[in-house]
Design a protein around this motif. Sequence first.
Motif, PDB file in Angstrom:
ATOM      1  N   ALA A  22      -6.574   4.121  -7.419  1.00  0.00           N
ATOM      2  CA  ALA A  22      -6.004   2.656  -7.529  1.00  0.00           C
ATOM      3  C   ALA A  22      -4.490   2.804  -7.126  1.00  0.00           C
ATOM      4  N   MET A  23      -3.831   1.994  -6.411  1.00  0.00           N
ATOM      5  CA  MET A  23      -2.581   1.558  -6.293  1.00  0.00           C
ATOM      6  C   MET A  23      -2.073   0.277  -6.922  1.00  0.00           C
ATOM      7  N   PRO A  24      -1.993   0.124  -8.346  1.00  0.00           N
ATOM      8  CA  PRO A  24      -1.448  -1.056  -8.855  1.00  0.00           C
ATOM      9  C   PRO A  24       0.048  -1.116  -8.670  1.00  0.00           C
ATOM     10  N   ASN A  25       0.843  -2.190  -9.342  1.00  0.00           N
ATOM     11  CA  ASN A  25       2.363  -2.186  -9.207  1.00  0.00           C
ATOM     12  C   ASN A  25       2.618  -2.615 -10.700  1.00  0.00           C
ATOM     13  N   THR A  67      -3.311  -4.955  -6.723  1.00  0.00           N
ATOM     14  CA  THR A  67      -3.919  -3.442  -6.770  1.00  0.00           C
ATOM     15  C   THR A  67      -4.679  -3.180  -5.607  1.00  0.00           C
ATOM     16  N   ALA A  68      -4.723  -2.160  -4.958  1.00  0.00           N
ATOM     17  CA  ALA A  68      -5.596  -1.589  -3.933  1.00  0.00           C
ATOM     18  C   ALA A  68      -6.285  -0.690  -4.351  1.00  0.00           C
ATOM     19  N   LEU A  69      -7.742  -0.626  -4.006  1.00  0.00           N
ATOM     20  CA  LEU A  69      -8.819   0.527  -4.304  1.00  0.00           C
ATOM     21  C   LEU A  69      -9.112   1.146  -3.220  1.00  0.00           C
ATOM     22  N   THR A 102      -7.942  -5.579  -4.049  1.00  0.00           N
ATOM     23  CA  THR A 102      -8.502  -5.440  -2.605  1.00  0.00           C
ATOM     24  C   THR A 102      -8.904  -4.075  -2.211  1.00  0.00           C
ATOM     25  N   THR A 103      -9.643  -4.028  -1.551  1.00  0.00           N
ATOM     26  CA  THR A 103     -10.096  -2.662  -1.091  1.00  0.00           C
ATOM     27  C   THR A 103      -9.575  -1.981   0.164  1.00  0.00           C
TER      28      THR A 103
END
Length: 281
Positions: free
Chosen positions: A121-124, A134-136, A161-162
Motif C-alpha cells: 500500500a502507498m497511502p499518504n 492510497t494505492a494498493l 485505488t489498485t
Amino acid sequence: MDTKQSIVFVGAGSMAEAMISGMLQKELFLPRQISVMNRSNSDRLEYLYQTYGICIAKNKQEAIEKANIIILAMKPKDVVEGISAIRDFVNEEQLVISVLAGVSTHTITDLLQKQLPVVRAMPNTSATIGKSATALSAGLIANKKQLTLSKQLFETIGIVTTVNEEDLHAVTGLSGSGPAYVYYLVESMEKAAEEIGLEKGIAKELILQTIIGAAEMLKHTSKHPAILRKEVTSPGGTTEAGLSILEQFHYQEAMISCIKHATDKSVELGAALTQAVSNLD
C-alpha cells in the motif's frame, strides 16, 4: 466486521495510528482485535493503548502467531531488522500488508523466507485525518479476496485505488509525496501574503479555502483543469498577470520535474534495498 479476525501492527508510527483510528471509527475491528508492537519505544505503545484501548504486543511471538493480518509499518530503513525479528513466527495462512515506501512484495517475501500473500500500500500523510489517497498492489500470491480485504482497511482512512506494483513508484512520487508539494505551495502563498500586507490569520483562512474550493471544483466538474484555469483568467487581468510570472519561472515544468525526480528516487531506494537483501543470501 469479523470478530474472529485479529491484526497486528509491526511499527507504531503515525501511519499505524491513522489506520488504527480509522478502523476503530468505522467499526471494522474492535480494540481487542488490534495489537501493536515496535522496536523499543514503550512510551509510544502506552500512548496508543491509552488513546485507543488496543493491545500492546508484549509477547512478540504470540501476537504474530495469532494474527490473521500483519501490517508492516516500520520505517523502510528498518525493514530488514523488523522482518527478521518476526519471520520465525509467521505462516502461509496470514496476510501481510506493507506500507513501506519502495519495498517490493518480492523483497518482503525474500526477507520473510516464506511464500506468504503480500499486499503493498502507498497511502499518504493525509491518512491522519481520514483523507489519504492510497494505492494498493497485490503480490504474486495474494488473491482477490485478500486484495478486497486490504481495500476495506485503507478505505477507513480515505480513498483507495489498485495499480500494478511497478506503478507504485509513480504513485509514491505523485500522491505519496504530494501533500508536501501542496504544503510548499501554501508556504509560498503565506510568504507572499505577508509581503503584500495581509494579516497572517486572514491570509491563512483565505488560502486554505481557496485550495479547498479549487479541489472541490476539480472533483465535481468534468472540465479539464486547463479549462477551469482559462475560465478564471481574463485577458489583461490580475490572474493573467500572476500566471505570467509562474510561466516565466517555468512553474509547470518544475512541478513535472519534481514528481519525476521523486519517482526516480523511489525506484533508486527500492533497487538499493533489493540489492541489500540479495547480499544477505
